[in-house]
Scaffold this active site. Structure first.
Site, short mmCIF file in Angstrom:
data_model
loop_
_atom_site.label_atom_id
_atom_site.label_comp_id
_atom_site.label_asym_id
_atom_site.label_seq_id
_atom_site.Cartn_x
_atom_site.Cartn_y
_atom_site.Cartn_z
N GLY A 222 1.04 -1.30 0.21
CA GLY A 222 -0.01 -0.09 -0.07
C GLY A 222 0.98 1.12 -0.03
N LYS A 228 0.38 0.67 7.31
CA LYS A 228 1.06 -0.48 7.24
C LYS A 228 1.58 -0.89 8.65
CE LYS A 228 3.12 0.23 3.42
NZ LYS A 228 2.67 1.72 3.11
N HIS A 445 -16.34 6.64 -16.10
CA HIS A 445 -15.54 5.84 -16.81
C HIS A 445 -15.36 4.35 -16.18
CE1 HIS A 445 -11.53 5.45 -18.93
NE2 HIS A 445 -11.17 4.29 -17.98
N GLU A 446 -15.30 4.32 -14.79
CA GLU A 446 -15.11 3.40 -14.17
C GLU A 446 -16.30 2.45 -14.20
OE1 GLU A 446 -12.12 2.05 -13.47
OE2 GLU A 446 -11.16 4.04 -13.44
N ASP A 522 -5.97 1.93 -20.87
CA ASP A 522 -6.86 0.93 -21.76
C ASP A 522 -6.54 0.91 -22.88
OD1 ASP A 522 -8.04 1.66 -19.06
OD2 ASP A 522 -9.49 2.65 -19.87
P1 ADP Z 1 2.68 3.38 6.45
O1 ADP Z 1 3.48 2.45 7.52
O2 ADP Z 1 1.87 2.41 5.69
O3 ADP Z 1 3.68 4.42 5.83
P2 ADP Z 1 2.05 4.33 8.97
O4 ADP Z 1 1.48 2.99 9.64
O5 ADP Z 1 3.47 4.54 9.63
O6 ADP Z 1 2.01 4.45 7.58
O7 ADP Z 1 1.09 5.36 9.52
C1 ADP Z 1 1.57 6.78 10.06
C2 ADP Z 1 0.68 7.29 10.89
O8 ADP Z 1 -0.49 7.54 10.11
C3 ADP Z 1 -0.17 6.26 11.99
O9 ADP Z 1 0.68 6.41 12.96
C4 ADP Z 1 -1.36 6.87 12.19
O10 ADP Z 1 -1.28 7.78 13.38
C5 ADP Z 1 -1.82 7.29 11.23
N1 ADP Z 1 -2.63 6.43 10.41
C6 ADP Z 1 -2.58 5.82 9.06
N2 ADP Z 1 -3.59 4.90 8.89
C7 ADP Z 1 -4.45 4.75 9.64
C8 ADP Z 1 -5.65 4.13 10.00
N3 ADP Z 1 -6.14 3.26 9.22
N4 ADP Z 1 -6.17 4.41 11.26
C9 ADP Z 1 -5.75 5.57 12.28
N5 ADP Z 1 -4.64 5.91 12.14
C10 ADP Z 1 -3.77 5.98 10.70
ZN ZN Z 2 -10.20 2.95 -17.62
#
Ligand code: ADP
Ligand code: ZN
Length: 628
Positions: A222, A228, A445-446, A522
């Site tokens: 992602g 993540k 479009h989608e 496309d």
């Molecule tokens: P990635 O590892 O995907 O780059 P992070 O996990 O480091 O992203 O996210 C950074 C911050 O953004 C988290 O510490 C949180 O505060 C916030 N955040 C991101 N996604 C969410 C979510 N789904 N729910 C709550 N907070 C989120």
């Molecule tokens: Zn398309």
């Protein structure tokens, strides 16, 4: 079709790298000067030592020194190669009293003997512990200290010089994270998939007993800021196991072998505190495909690191209780070896949040913020399509700061509006939030793609339609998943694929009487399928069942390799014209089909604009209800 999904570096990552690069250059220069600086410091230290040692005991003339002996004020004399030190009698402390340069004087020893002064010689150049410390260790320590600070700022260059093979300050062992799935808003699908990992970590014995398939590696895919890292922490927290984190880019270092030994250490640590989760951020930094290394050389270091990672992952089994979670936003560049069974064979998509998800993230982060009762977070969510969780967290924080600055105790809607504007202005253009007109175009479009997939016999069913922008030029996508693994495609199915690809643009034309650039990818893919039907599969009238060979030249500097054709010029003309004819014919067919169903085109699009992501079931409901 995921037509608008492009591949490439993540926006935003390049800016911050510039600073880093500069630091790298500076410290690289410093490393080159290191020997000189070191010598300078040592020499300086030695000089300092001389001055230091000399300053403790007063230096006197040789004649005065002798006079002191004659006067009986010294009881003991140390005779060095080029100096003399006289000591007081034990009755008055026995400390060194005077120092002088040694003179070649044959009357000196007889004088000492006549006065009853004991004397002894000190072998040449034995600096003693104190002077070693001051003369050598001290300058080196200063050097190391400076170097370490510098290399920390530079992002790691010198670190290995000092701690080869150690991964202090690299592996962040967080122990128990205390984060749970409740701290992750939205991301329901990802959470559902990770539940199983949690369950395994809680009851490893049960899984081992049954002999079921145990996950070893999970790949979270992602965009940056989608949560993540947060999810990985939550898995550890839910299962109550320890969590170890490190970043892939930190593995790939200056010296061959350092990264590999870090991997070894990391897993040793993980096994020692098992059950545990090892989280590797930016897996692509180590795991880039070895084949794609380029023409000139490769990266030995990265390859060794990658190999070590594979060895470690293959080396533990269900009973070890270690699960590796890795994150990347570029799964397509990963070495296929990483994705094989027993390694990162599970991939979990961590998408940017849809409308509902965004509202949940906002609500979660606003929990500790005092909101004016009039604040409507769903309005904030609606204005922030395409932003990731981290961006939303940022907006809440920014809004709170704005309220404080305005000397208010509650955060108002207008603070959010301003925070959104600020945050969006800071994003790269490609990553921006769609304006309403564009959103409508993308939605039609989608929907066009999705409806055509629904009406083409043999086309893969629609899994998901989304107008949540996916970073880097991806404005929306329609995902089809084959109902079973397919190895054969009939001619009609290939035509159906072309139809689905053309339907995005067809929908735009039907609704707006105008077409956009959104269909670029496309069209490329539709033409590719049509062309291969003619050249590869012998599906054209003139070259029925005839294979027309063409191959790509060697890829050089990423130009993809020029296509070399091994058939006549006139055949090429036929292929081009026939491709155009097929596309034209299919486009007419698509327009006709969609025109027949403009009511569906409208209703599905309206729903898509409202909820942003339509899943398989909802889509079936929408088309089923109306088609029946
Ligand atoms: P990635 O590892 O995907 O780059 P992070 O996990 O480091 O992203 O996210 C950074 C911050 O953004 C988290 O510490 C949180 O505060 C916030 N955040 C991101 N996604 C969410 C979510 N789904 N729910 C709550 N907070 C989120
Ligand atoms: Zn398309």
């Amino acid at each position: 079709m995921s037509d608008e999904v492009q591949r490439g570096p993540v926006p935003g990552s390049s800016d911050s790298n510039q600073d880093n690069d500069q630091w790298r250059r500076i410290s690289a220069r410093l490393v080159r000067w290191l020997p000189l600086i070191l010598i300078g410091l040592i020499v300086g230290g030695q000089l300092l030592l001389g001055a230091f040692a000399g300053s403790q005991v007063p230096t006197v003339d040789y004649s005065q020194f002798k006079a002191e002996i004659e006067a009986g004020r010294l009881s003991r004399v140390e005779i060095g190669t080029d100096y003399l030190v006289g000591y007081a009698p034990d009755s008055s402390g026995g400390g060194a009293l005077y120092r002088t340069a040694r003179v070649d004087d044959p009357a000196f020893v007889p004088l000492l003997e006549s006065q009853g002064v004991s004397f002894y010689a000190v072998p040449p150049q034995s600096p003693g512990i104190l002077s070693s410390i001051i003369g050598w260790i001290f300058p080196i320590a200063i050097m190391l200290f400076l170097f370490r600070r510098l290399s920390r700022a530079a992002g790691g260059i010198g670190q290995d010089v000092l701690s080869i093979g150690k991964n202090r300050s690299k592996v962040v062992a967080e122990g128990e994270t205390g984060v749970t799935f409740k701290d992750v808003a939205g991301a329901d699908e990802a959470k559902a998939e990770l539940e199983e990992v949690v369950d395994f970590l809680k009851n490893p014995a049960r899984y081992a007993e049954i002999g079921g398939k145990i996950p070893k590696g999970v790949l979270l895919v992602g965009a940056p800021g989608t949560g993540k890292t947060l999810l990985a922490r939550a898995v550890a927290g839910e299962a109550g196991v320890s969590f170890m984190r490190l970043s892939g880019s930190e593995f790939v270092e200056m010296f061959v072998g350092v990264g590999a030994s870090r991997v070894r250490d990391l897993f040793k640590q993980a096994r020692a505190s098992s059950p545990s989760i090892v989280f590797i951020d930016e897996l692509d930094a180590i795991g880039k495909s070895r084949a794609g290394g380029g023409v000139v050389g490769g990266n030995d270091e990265r390859e060794q690191t990658l190999n070590q990672l594979l060895v470690e992952m293959d080396g533990f089994d269900a009973r070890t209780g270690v699960i590796v979670i890795a994150a990347t936003n570029r799964p397509e560049v990963l070495d296929p070896a990483l994705l094989r069974p027993g390694r990162f064979d599970r991939q979990v998509l961590v998408d940017k949040p849809d409308l509902k998800g965004r509202e949940e993230v906002l609500a979660l982060h606003a929990e500790n913020v005092k909101l004016d009762p009039n604040v409507d977070l769903s309005r904030v969510a609606r204005a922030t399509a395409g932003l990731a969780g981290a961006d939303l967290a940022n907006i809440v924080n920014e809004a709170a700061l704005l309220a404080v600055r305005a000397d208010r105790r509650l955060v108002r809607q207008e603070d959010f509006s301003e925070a959104i504007e600020k945050s969006i202005a800071g994003l790269s253009r490609k990553n921006r939030v769609l304006e309403e007109g564009e959103r409508r175009i993308v939605a039609y479009h989608e929907t066009g793609h999705a409806l055509m997939a629904h009406f083409s016999p043999g086309a893969d069913p629609v899994e998901k339609i989304s107008i949540v922008p996916r970073g880097m030029g991806a404005l929306g996508y329609t995902l089809q998943l084959p109902s079973e693994e397919r190895f054969l495609r009939t001619k009609n199915e290939l035509l159906g694929q072309i139809d689905v690809l053309l339907a995005g643009r067809a929908a735009e034309e039907i609704i707006f009487g105008d077409i956009s650039t959104g269909a670029g990818n496309d069209l490329t893919r539709a033409a590719e399928i049509a062309r291969r039907m003619i050249t590869d599969y012998g599906m054209s009238d003139r070259f029925r069942n005839v294979y027309l060979p063409s191959r790509r030249g060697p890829s050089f500097l990423d130009d993809g390799g020029a296509v070399q054709r091994e058939y006549a010029e006139s055949t090429q003309t036929y292929v081009d014209e026939e491709t155009a004819r097929i596309i034209e014919e299919r486009y007419e067919h698509v327009i006709a089909t969609l025109r027949e169903h403009t009511d569906l085109l409208e209703s599905v699009t309206a729903e898509l604009l409202k909820i942003e992501v339509i899943d398989r079931d909802r889509f079936a409901e929408l088309v089923g209800a109306q088609a029946a």
